[in-house]
Scaffold this motif. Structure first.
Motif, short mmCIF file in Angstrom:
data_model
loop_
_atom_site.label_atom_id
_atom_site.label_comp_id
_atom_site.label_asym_id
_atom_site.label_seq_id
_atom_site.Cartn_x
_atom_site.Cartn_y
_atom_site.Cartn_z
N GLN A 46 0.65 -1.22 -0.11
CA GLN A 46 -0.01 -0.19 -0.35
C GLN A 46 0.97 1.51 0.18
N ALA A 69 -0.79 -0.71 -5.05
CA ALA A 69 -1.89 -0.39 -4.85
C ALA A 69 -1.88 1.10 -3.75
N VAL A 71 -3.38 3.91 -2.25
CA VAL A 71 -4.77 3.76 -1.52
C VAL A 71 -4.67 4.68 -0.22
N HIS A 72 -4.98 6.07 -0.57
CA HIS A 72 -4.71 7.09 0.71
C HIS A 72 -5.72 7.50 1.49
N GLU A 76 -10.88 4.73 3.02
CA GLU A 76 -10.33 3.47 3.25
C GLU A 76 -8.71 2.81 3.79
N ALA A 77 -7.68 3.98 4.10
CA ALA A 77 -7.11 3.99 3.67
C ALA A 77 -6.21 3.12 4.97
N GLU A 79 -8.68 0.45 6.14
CA GLU A 79 -9.34 -0.64 6.19
C GLU A 79 -8.00 -1.27 5.12
N PHE A 80 -8.05 -0.99 3.52
CA PHE A 80 -7.35 -1.47 3.31
C PHE A 80 -5.72 -1.76 3.88
N LEU A 83 -5.35 -5.67 5.14
CA LEU A 83 -4.82 -6.35 3.41
C LEU A 83 -3.64 -6.08 3.22
N ALA A 84 -3.16 -5.26 3.01
CA ALA A 84 -1.17 -5.63 2.86
C ALA A 84 -0.50 -5.92 3.62
N ALA A 105 -3.36 4.45 8.43
CA ALA A 105 -2.88 2.55 7.47
C ALA A 105 -1.42 2.87 8.26
#
Ligand SMILES: Nc1ncnc2c1ncn2[C@@H]1O[C@H](COP(=O)(O)OP(=O)(O)OP(=O)(O)O)[C@@H](O)[C@H]1O
Ligand SMILES: Cc1ncsc1CCO
Ligand SMILES: [Mg+2]
Length: 294
Positions: A46, A69, A71-72, A76-77, A79-80, A83-84, A105
Motif C-alpha cells: 500500500q 496499490a 490507496v490514501h 479507506e486507507a 481498512e486497506f 490487507l496489505a 494506515a
C-alpha cells in the motif's frame, strides 16, 4: 531539536560499528533471498505516496516483482492496510486528508505487525512537514528512507536541503543516521552517491549506480516503496532495506550503459530491475563492504 519524540526505552548513545565481514556475508545472502522472495510472493504494498512519484513507484514495484496499490484516502486507507503486506508513508505532497490516511494506515500496520516505511520528503522545509513527521514517528516506522538532508533534518540539523533535494553528502551522515535509528528504534536508510543503511548498531553501504540518478524525479520515493516491499518478505530489515537499494543501484548502473540521458535511463531501469538476479544484489552488498573497509 530532533523531530523524534522522546522514548525512554531507546538508547541515546549508540555504539556504532561497521558490520563485520561475517555479518555482511549473512546480510548479502539474506538480501539475495529477498530478491527471490519478492518474485515468489509478490507482496501487496500500500503506497501512500506523493502525486509526483505514483507512476514511477508503481512501475518500479511491478518490475521488481511486488504488487503496488496507491490507496490514501482516510475513508479507506486504514481498512486497506488490513490487507496489505507493507505500507509506505510518504509526505511529499501532504494535506490534512493525506495525513489522516497515513496515520490510519500506519496504525493498522503496527497493530498487525506489518512493516511500514517513512519517506520524510523535504521534512526540514516547513513546520507542517516537521509536525507531521513527528506525529508519524510515534507510530514507530520499520524503516525511515530519506536523502542526507532529510535525515539530518530529522536529527535536528537545519539547512541541509534545498526543497526536496539534499544539499549534504550521504557519506557524511553515518553518525547522525545511526543515532536517529537508535532513537527512533528502526532502520534508517540514507541515499545518495553512496547509500547507507543502519539500525544504530550495524551498518551497510551500497556503492555504484549512475551519477544521473538524481535527474529522475521521485526515484528516492520509489526506492522507499521498494524498501517496503522487501521488508514484507525479509525478516532481517537491515538486509531487506539494503536489498532494495542494491537492486536499484545495480539496475540503474546497467541501465546507464546504453542510456543517452535521464529519459532512457528511467525506462531502462525498469527493464533491468525485472531482469536482476539475486546473486548480483548479494554481490554488490559484499563488494561495497570490502571497498568501505579498504
Ligand atoms: N550522485 C549519485 N550517484 C549515483 N546514484 C545516486 C546519486 N544520488 C542519488 N543516487 C541514487 O538515486 C536514488 C534516489 O536517491 P536520492 O538520494 O536522490 O533520493 P531523493 O532525494 O529522496 O529522491 P526524490 O526526492 O527525487 O524521490 C538512490 O537509489 C540513490 O542511490
Ligand atoms: C518534486 C517533488 N515535489 C514534492 S514530492 C516530489 C518528488 C520528489 O521527492
Ligand atoms: Mg525524497
Amino acid at each position: 531539536m530532533s523531530a523524534v519524540p522522546s522514548s525512554s526505552d531507546a538508547p541515546r548513545t549508540p555504539a556504532v560499528t561497521t558490520t563485520s565481514s561475517l555479518d555482511v556475508t549473512d546480510a548479502a545472502a539474506a538480501a539475495g533471498h529477498v530478491v527471490e522472495q519478492l518474485r515468489a510472493r509478490r507482496p501487496l504494498v500500500q503506497c501512500i505516496t506523493n502525486y509526483v512519484s505514483m507512476d514511477l513507484a508503481a512501475n518500479l514495484l511491478n518490475a521488481a516483482g511486488a504488487s503496488p496499490a496507491m490507496v490514501h484516502h482516510p475513508q479507506e486507507a486504514g481498512e486497506f492496510a488490513g490487507l496489505a503486506d507493507a505500507v509506505v508513508a510518504n509526505i511529499g505532497t501532504p494535506s490534512p486528508d493525506w495525513a489522516d490516511g497515513i496515520v490510519a494506515a500506519t496504525t493498522v500496520a503496527v497493530e498487525r505487525g506489518v512493516p511500514w516505511v517513512l519517506d520524510p520528503v523535504a521534512v526540514g522545509a516547513t513546520s507542517y512537514r516537521r509536525d507531521l513527521a513527528g506525529r508519524l514517528l510515534t507510530n514507530r516506522p520499520t524503516v525511515i528512507r530519506g536523502n542526507a538532508g532529510e535525515v539530518l533534518a530529522l536529527a535536528g540539523v537545519a539547512g541541509a536541503s534545498r526543497g526536496v533535494d539534499s544539499a549534504a553528502d550521504s557519506s557524511a551522515v553515518g553518525d547522525q543516521a545511526a543515532a536517529l535509528a537508535a532513537e527512533a528504534g528502526c532502520v534508517v536508510a540514507v541515499t545518495g552517491a553512496r547509500d547507507l543503511v543502519t539500525d544504530g548498531r550495524r551498518q551497510l553501504t551500497i556503492d555504484g549506480g549512475d551519477r544521473r540518478a538524481p535527474m529522475i524525479t521521485a526515484l528516492g520515493c520509489s526506492a522507499t516503496a521498494l524498501v517496503a516491499a522487501c521488508c514484507a518478505v525479509g525478516e532481517d530489515r537491515l538486509a531487506a532495506t539494503a536489498a532494495a537499494l542494491a537492486m536499484i543501484t545495480v539496475a540503474i548502473e546497467r541501465a546507464g550503459r546504453d542510456a543517452a540521458g535521464p529519459g532512457s535511463l528511467r525506462w531502462r531501469l525498469l527493464d533491468e530491475l525485472a531482469d536482476l538476479s539475486a546473486d548480483q544484489v548479494g554481490s554488490r552488498i559484499e563488494e561495497s563492504h570490502r571497498d568501505d573497509q579498504s
